[in-house]
Design a protein around this motif. Sequence first.
Motif, PDB file in Angstrom:
ATOM      1  N   GLN A 215      25.487  71.062  44.306  1.00 47.10           N
ATOM      2  CA  GLN A 215      24.806  72.336  44.526  1.00 47.10           C
ATOM      3  C   GLN A 215      25.809  73.452  44.795  1.00 47.10           C
ATOM      4  N   LEU A 216      26.854  73.154  45.561  1.00 48.11           N
ATOM      5  CA  LEU A 216      27.886  74.167  45.835  1.00 48.11           C
ATOM      6  C   LEU A 216      28.602  74.577  44.548  1.00 48.11           C
ATOM      7  N   CYS A 217      28.837  73.618  43.647  1.00 51.11           N
ATOM      8  CA  CYS A 217      29.464  73.947  42.361  1.00 51.11           C
ATOM      9  C   CYS A 217      28.573  74.877  41.546  1.00 51.11           C
ATOM     10  N   LYS A 218      27.275  74.643  41.594  1.00 49.67           N
ATOM     11  CA  LYS A 218      26.340  75.523  40.887  1.00 49.67           C
ATOM     12  C   LYS A 218      26.360  76.923  41.487  1.00 49.67           C
ATOM     13  N   ILE A 219      26.357  76.988  42.826  1.00 54.78           N
ATOM     14  CA  ILE A 219      26.398  78.281  43.501  1.00 54.78           C
ATOM     15  C   ILE A 219      27.675  79.034  43.135  1.00 54.78           C
ATOM     16  N   ALA A 220      28.799  78.308  43.055  1.00 50.18           N
ATOM     17  CA  ALA A 220      30.086  78.934  42.740  1.00 50.18           C
ATOM     18  C   ALA A 220      30.276  79.175  41.249  1.00 50.18           C
ATOM     19  N   CYS A 221      29.389  78.605  40.422  1.00 44.14           N
ATOM     20  CA  CYS A 221      29.507  78.701  38.952  1.00 44.14           C
ATOM     21  C   CYS A 221      30.852  78.148  38.490  1.00 44.14           C
ATOM     22  N   MET A 222      31.206  76.984  39.016  1.00 36.21           N
ATOM     23  CA  MET A 222      32.479  76.346  38.669  1.00 36.21           C
ATOM     24  C   MET A 222      32.243  74.871  38.396  1.00 36.21           C
ATOM     25  N   SER A 223      33.143  74.307  37.588  1.00 35.75           N
ATOM     26  CA  SER A 223      33.147  72.854  37.439  1.00 35.75           C
ATOM     27  C   SER A 223      33.579  72.228  38.757  1.00 35.75           C
ATOM     28  N   ARG A 224      33.344  70.951  38.894  1.00 29.74           N
ATOM     29  CA  ARG A 224      33.688  70.269  40.136  1.00 29.74           C
ATOM     30  C   ARG A 224      35.199  70.349  40.412  1.00 29.74           C
ATOM     31  N   SER A 225      36.013  70.098  39.397  1.00 32.95           N
ATOM     32  CA  SER A 225      37.468  70.116  39.601  1.00 32.95           C
ATOM     33  C   SER A 225      37.969  71.514  39.937  1.00 32.95           C
ATOM     34  N   ARG A 226      37.440  72.540  39.250  1.00 33.26           N
ATOM     35  CA  ARG A 226      37.888  73.899  39.557  1.00 33.26           C
ATOM     36  C   ARG A 226      37.418  74.338  40.938  1.00 33.26           C
ATOM     37  N   PHE A 227      36.207  73.939  41.314  1.00 31.64           N
ATOM     38  CA  PHE A 227      35.697  74.305  42.635  1.00 31.64           C
ATOM     39  C   PHE A 227      36.599  73.748  43.730  1.00 31.64           C
ATOM     40  N   PHE A 228      36.965  72.472  43.636  1.00 27.18           N
ATOM     41  CA  PHE A 228      37.837  71.883  44.655  1.00 27.18           C
ATOM     42  C   PHE A 228      39.204  72.562  44.659  1.00 27.18           C
ATOM     43  N   SER A 229      39.727  72.869  43.457  1.00 31.33           N
ATOM     44  CA  SER A 229      41.035  73.511  43.365  1.00 31.33           C
ATOM     45  C   SER A 229      41.019  74.903  44.003  1.00 31.33           C
ATOM     46  N   LEU A 235      41.135  78.170  51.165  1.00 32.27           N
ATOM     47  CA  LEU A 235      40.817  77.756  52.529  1.00 32.27           C
ATOM     48  C   LEU A 235      41.770  76.703  53.078  1.00 32.27           C
ATOM     49  N   GLY A 236      42.616  76.134  52.223  1.00 26.54           N
ATOM     50  CA  GLY A 236      43.622  75.187  52.688  1.00 26.54           C
ATOM     51  C   GLY A 236      43.108  73.783  52.953  1.00 26.54           C
ATOM     52  N   CYS A 237      41.888  73.471  52.525  1.00 27.08           N
ATOM     53  CA  CYS A 237      41.312  72.148  52.785  1.00 27.08           C
ATOM     54  C   CYS A 237      40.142  71.928  51.845  1.00 27.08           C
ATOM     55  N   THR A 238      39.560  70.737  51.892  1.00 16.51           N
ATOM     56  CA  THR A 238      38.378  70.429  51.084  1.00 16.51           C
ATOM     57  C   THR A 238      37.132  71.053  51.725  1.00 16.51           C
ATOM     58  N   PRO A 239      36.038  71.186  50.967  1.00 18.91           N
ATOM     59  CA  PRO A 239      34.799  71.701  51.564  1.00 18.91           C
ATOM     60  C   PRO A 239      34.328  70.883  52.768  1.00 18.91           C
ATOM     61  N   ALA A 240      34.455  69.551  52.704  1.00 19.33           N
ATOM     62  CA  ALA A 240      34.013  68.706  53.827  1.00 19.33           C
ATOM     63  C   ALA A 240      34.860  68.963  55.070  1.00 19.33           C
ATOM     64  N   GLU A 241      36.183  69.088  54.894  1.00 20.56           N
ATOM     65  CA  GLU A 241      37.053  69.352  56.036  1.00 20.56           C
ATOM     66  C   GLU A 241      36.800  70.753  56.587  1.00 20.56           C
ATOM     67  N   PHE A 242      36.517  71.694  55.698  1.00 22.98           N
ATOM     68  CA  PHE A 242      36.193  73.058  56.125  1.00 22.98           C
ATOM     69  C   PHE A 242      34.942  73.063  57.003  1.00 22.98           C
ATOM     70  N   GLN A 243      33.904  72.345  56.570  1.00 25.60           N
ATOM     71  CA  GLN A 243      32.686  72.263  57.371  1.00 25.60           C
ATOM     72  C   GLN A 243      32.980  71.630  58.735  1.00 25.60           C
ATOM     73  N   HIS A 244      33.795  70.574  58.728  1.00 27.17           N
ATOM     74  CA  HIS A 244      34.156  69.924  59.989  1.00 27.17           C
ATOM     75  C   HIS A 244      34.890  70.901  60.910  1.00 27.17           C
ATOM     76  N   GLN A 245      35.823  71.674  60.372  1.00 24.26           N
ATOM     77  CA  GLN A 245      36.572  72.626  61.192  1.00 24.26           C
ATOM     78  C   GLN A 245      35.658  73.698  61.774  1.00 24.26           C
ATOM     79  N   LEU A 246      34.707  74.179  60.984  1.00 28.79           N
ATOM     80  CA  LEU A 246      33.739  75.152  61.506  1.00 28.79           C
ATOM     81  C   LEU A 246      32.890  74.526  62.611  1.00 28.79           C
ATOM     82  N   ARG A 247      32.512  73.273  62.420  1.00 27.63           N
ATOM     83  CA  ARG A 247      31.743  72.577  63.461  1.00 27.63           C
ATOM     84  C   ARG A 247      32.554  72.483  64.753  1.00 27.63           C
ATOM     85  N   MET A 248      33.852  72.153  64.634  1.00 26.46           N
ATOM     86  CA  MET A 248      34.703  72.028  65.817  1.00 26.46           C
ATOM     87  C   MET A 248      34.884  73.376  66.525  1.00 26.46           C
ATOM     88  N   GLN A 249      35.029  74.454  65.746  1.00 24.85           N
ATOM     89  CA  GLN A 249      35.127  75.788  66.356  1.00 24.85           C
ATOM     90  C   GLN A 249      33.867  76.118  67.137  1.00 24.85           C
TER      91      GLN A 249
END
Length: 301
Positions: A215-229, A235-249
């Motif tokens: 769903q995030l790839c669709k929102i970003a209008c990117m392929s999966r590989s380009r979205f992660f890149s 952001l310096g990390c993967t989407p999952a790690e980014f969510q975790h960091q926001l949760r920790m903050q």
Amino acid sequence: MLKPIREPRELIENRVSFAGPNAELSVYSTYMPAERVNLHAGELLYCGMLNGKKILHGPSGYRAKFLPRESFVMAPGEDIEIDFPEAAMGSPTNCLTIEIARKRVDEVCSQLNKTAPLHRDFEDWHYRPETVIHTPHTQATQALLERMMTAFSEKLPDRDLLIDLGISELLVRMLRQQTRSFLLRACALAPDANGLSAAVHAIQGDLAAPLDIDQLCKIACMSRSRFFSEFKKHLGCTPAEFQHQLRMQSACERLKSGEPAKRICFDLGYCNQSHFSRRFQHQFGLSPSQYCQLHRRRAVN
């Protein structure tokens, strides 16, 4: 940690310094309570608390506690005033600073602009003196600071190289954190500016929800590989790690305000409290209960 090198010459902000290429590390120790002690930054000044407690008074009415395992960055030419409410001969307040030449900051920014250029809707990599950096630092940053204290203070064969590598890593961490704050503000103000902004805004919108990468790839209008890149470049990390960091903050802020860890754990989408506690300790080096105790003991008088 750096052990005492000599008897203190001053009881307030006794300073021991070590010069390196494009940088100087200093350890300040204060042995008696004091108020409104001035600190001036000639160049960019990275500060890390070792033990004790300070109260910082900065420009525009800024006032905050400065506690162990926290970082604070001063812009070149900036002045702050510091209170030392807990300092004593038997338990001095200790802080390290690393003063970094502006030309080294510019060199690292230039390298980032070549190797990881930001989207055209965002600004280039650069240090933003108007943005306050005062945050709990991660286990990785804590380990880096300890390595740098060793590199500066010991006569190692590759001392200058190790110092320069440490300075580069510290600057990249600082710039990524500051640029991330800028990007998050930009995404909040204009979530539809580009695909990445829209995806970041979606993650921020519900921290408790499991990530749906498709769903995030669709929102970003990117392929999966380009979205992660693109995500990792900005952001310096993967989407999952980014969510975790926001949760920790979010967890940090809520723990400081006195909310129970159990409620925070489930509000942020963790399945059980032990998993939440492990992630929190891995991020900050303290358990949620230890973090609460630290802030409870050192509440502003």
